[in-house]
Design a protein around this motif. Structure first.
Motif, short mmCIF file in Angstrom:
data_model
loop_
_atom_site.label_atom_id
_atom_site.label_comp_id
_atom_site.label_asym_id
_atom_site.label_seq_id
_atom_site.Cartn_x
_atom_site.Cartn_y
_atom_site.Cartn_z
N UNK A 134 -36.94 58.82 -0.99
CA UNK A 134 -37.29 59.16 0.38
C UNK A 134 -37.84 57.91 1.04
N UNK A 135 -37.31 57.58 2.21
CA UNK A 135 -37.79 56.41 2.95
C UNK A 135 -38.58 56.87 4.17
N UNK A 136 -39.84 56.49 4.22
CA UNK A 136 -40.68 56.83 5.37
C UNK A 136 -40.53 55.77 6.45
N UNK A 137 -40.49 56.22 7.70
CA UNK A 137 -40.44 55.27 8.80
C UNK A 137 -41.73 54.46 8.88
N UNK A 138 -41.63 53.20 9.25
CA UNK A 138 -42.81 52.34 9.32
C UNK A 138 -42.94 51.73 10.71
N UNK A 139 -44.18 51.44 11.09
CA UNK A 139 -44.49 50.82 12.37
C UNK A 139 -45.50 49.71 12.14
N UNK A 140 -45.27 48.56 12.76
CA UNK A 140 -46.22 47.45 12.65
C UNK A 140 -47.39 47.68 13.61
N UNK A 178 -63.99 50.36 2.46
CA UNK A 178 -64.17 49.85 3.82
C UNK A 178 -63.44 50.79 4.78
N UNK A 179 -64.03 50.97 5.96
CA UNK A 179 -63.40 51.77 7.00
C UNK A 179 -62.68 50.85 7.98
N UNK A 180 -61.47 51.23 8.38
CA UNK A 180 -60.70 50.43 9.33
C UNK A 180 -60.19 51.33 10.44
N UNK A 181 -60.05 50.74 11.61
CA UNK A 181 -59.42 51.42 12.73
C UNK A 181 -58.00 50.91 12.85
N UNK A 182 -57.03 51.82 12.94
CA UNK A 182 -55.62 51.47 13.00
C UNK A 182 -55.08 51.71 14.41
N UNK A 183 -54.39 50.73 14.95
CA UNK A 183 -53.78 50.85 16.28
C UNK A 183 -52.39 50.25 16.26
N UNK A 184 -51.53 50.73 17.16
CA UNK A 184 -50.17 50.20 17.29
C UNK A 184 -49.70 50.42 18.72
N UNK A 185 -48.56 49.83 19.04
CA UNK A 185 -48.02 49.94 20.39
C UNK A 185 -47.26 51.22 20.65
N UNK A 186 -47.30 52.16 19.71
CA UNK A 186 -46.63 53.45 19.86
C UNK A 186 -47.59 54.54 19.43
N UNK A 187 -47.37 55.79 19.85
CA UNK A 187 -48.21 56.89 19.36
C UNK A 187 -48.16 56.99 17.84
N UNK A 201 -48.96 47.78 8.22
CA UNK A 201 -47.71 48.53 8.31
C UNK A 201 -48.04 50.00 8.15
N UNK A 202 -47.69 50.80 9.17
CA UNK A 202 -48.05 52.22 9.21
C UNK A 202 -46.85 53.06 8.81
N UNK A 203 -47.05 53.94 7.83
CA UNK A 203 -45.97 54.80 7.34
C UNK A 203 -46.15 56.20 7.89
N UNK A 204 -45.11 56.71 8.54
CA UNK A 204 -45.16 58.06 9.09
C UNK A 204 -44.41 59.02 8.19
N UNK A 205 -44.52 60.29 8.49
CA UNK A 205 -43.81 61.30 7.71
C UNK A 205 -42.33 61.34 8.01
N UNK A 206 -41.92 60.72 9.14
CA UNK A 206 -40.50 60.73 9.48
C UNK A 206 -39.77 59.72 8.60
N UNK A 207 -38.53 59.95 8.34
CA UNK A 207 -37.75 59.05 7.50
C UNK A 207 -36.45 59.73 7.12
N UNK A 208 -35.96 59.43 5.94
CA UNK A 208 -34.70 60.02 5.53
C UNK A 208 -34.55 60.07 4.03
#
Length: 298
Positions: free
Chosen positions: A43-49, A149-158, A216-223
């Protein structure tokens, strides 16, 4: 007399059976070093930088201490209110006014405790508000000792659907991030409110508050697809191929589509099915057999 080269041997002993296929008996496969392996489903999860900023855990630790103090005060004042109420009702050894004052103090302490618990959700997100006192205490202990450590994650997409992320620590180092929940304060540079994540293990020790890192953010979407070993891949003409064994002596060169690089190999969305057998060594020799050099002579 000139000895035949590997490509010449392949040309003599292997003959194409069909387009983009090659025939090689067991003896030739052994000579060319061909070994095979079945590909497994993947299973490949979609990723976002995106970007990760290390958070200062001090405000969380202070809020937790205030909450524990308020909880102790509320427990004591509620017990006192209950005691004075019983005494006032029993024999009036405690004035009604004292009992009423104790009840008022208990309500005030309970209200303060409720406010502090709500502040956890308002300032750090619902996931922190839902934590038990013991779990939150363990988290803060790990933050204080550098084990987390706690981190805040942000990206240019929802960022809806993101469940995990990988921090780039530089120098080839990486650290996994477990997403705790949504952040409650937004960054005007990004379209989403961001996420709060937790880094645990040795990588957390190098994460000082305020540090910004690529993520690199991994979402549940993929294939759904298969994972092809790197050693099986042939790249030519702008495409990526593998040799699929059709029977004991025939290999078909198959184009791969929907590919994505994974740490364990190449994710393949099309062109291969789980369970199909591919050449994991000797693929280059099979390609040479399929495309013998015109100048080769025995």
């Amino acid at each position: 007399m000139r000895l035949p080269t590997l490509a010449a041997v392949a040309m003599l002993m292997a003959t194409p059976a069909l387009a983009a296929s090659v025939e090689a008996d067991a003896r030739l496969q052994k000579r060319l070093g061909v070994t095979v392996q079945a590909v497994a489903a993947a299973w490949h999860a979609g990723t976002t930088a995106g970007f990760a900023r290390v958070l200062d855990p001090g405000p969380l630790a202070q809020l937790d201490a205030d909450l524990l103090t308020a909880a102790a005060a509320a427990q004591a004042s509620n017990a006192e209110a209950a005691r004075t109420k019983v005494l006032a009702a029993a024999d009036a050894t405690v004035a009604r006014k004292v009992a009423q004052a104790a009840a008022a103090q208990a309500r005030a302490d309970s209200a303060k405790l409720t406010l502090l618990r709500r502040r956890l959700g308002l300032e750090w997100g619902p996931a922190f508000m839902a934590m038990s006192d013991a779990r939150r205490a363990a988290l803060i202990s790990n933050l204080a000792t550098g084990r987390a450590a706690l981190v805040r994650l942000d990206a240019g997409v929802p960022l809806g659907g993101v469940r995990s992320a990988t921090l780039d620590l530089g120098g080839g180092g990486r650290a996994m991030v477990q997403v705790i929940g949504a952040a409650r304060t937004g960054d005007p540079r990004f379209p989403s409110s961001g996420l709060i994540g937790l880094v645990s293990g040795p990588g957390a020790q190098s994460l000082g508050a305020g540090l910004s890192l690529p993520v690199s953010l991994a979402s549940g979407s993929g294939g759904q697809g298969v994972l092809a070993p790197r050693s099986a891949l042939i790249r030519t003409g702008g495409g990526t191929f593998v040799y699929v064994r059709k029977d004991a002596t025939h290999f078909e060169r198959r184009a791969l589509t929907g590919t994505a690089v994974e740490p364990e190999g190449l994710f393949v969305g099309g062109g291969l099915k789980a369970g199909e057998v591919v050449a994991v060594t000797g693929a280059a020799a099979l390609f040479a057999a399929e495309h013998p050099s015109k100048g080769e002579e025995p």
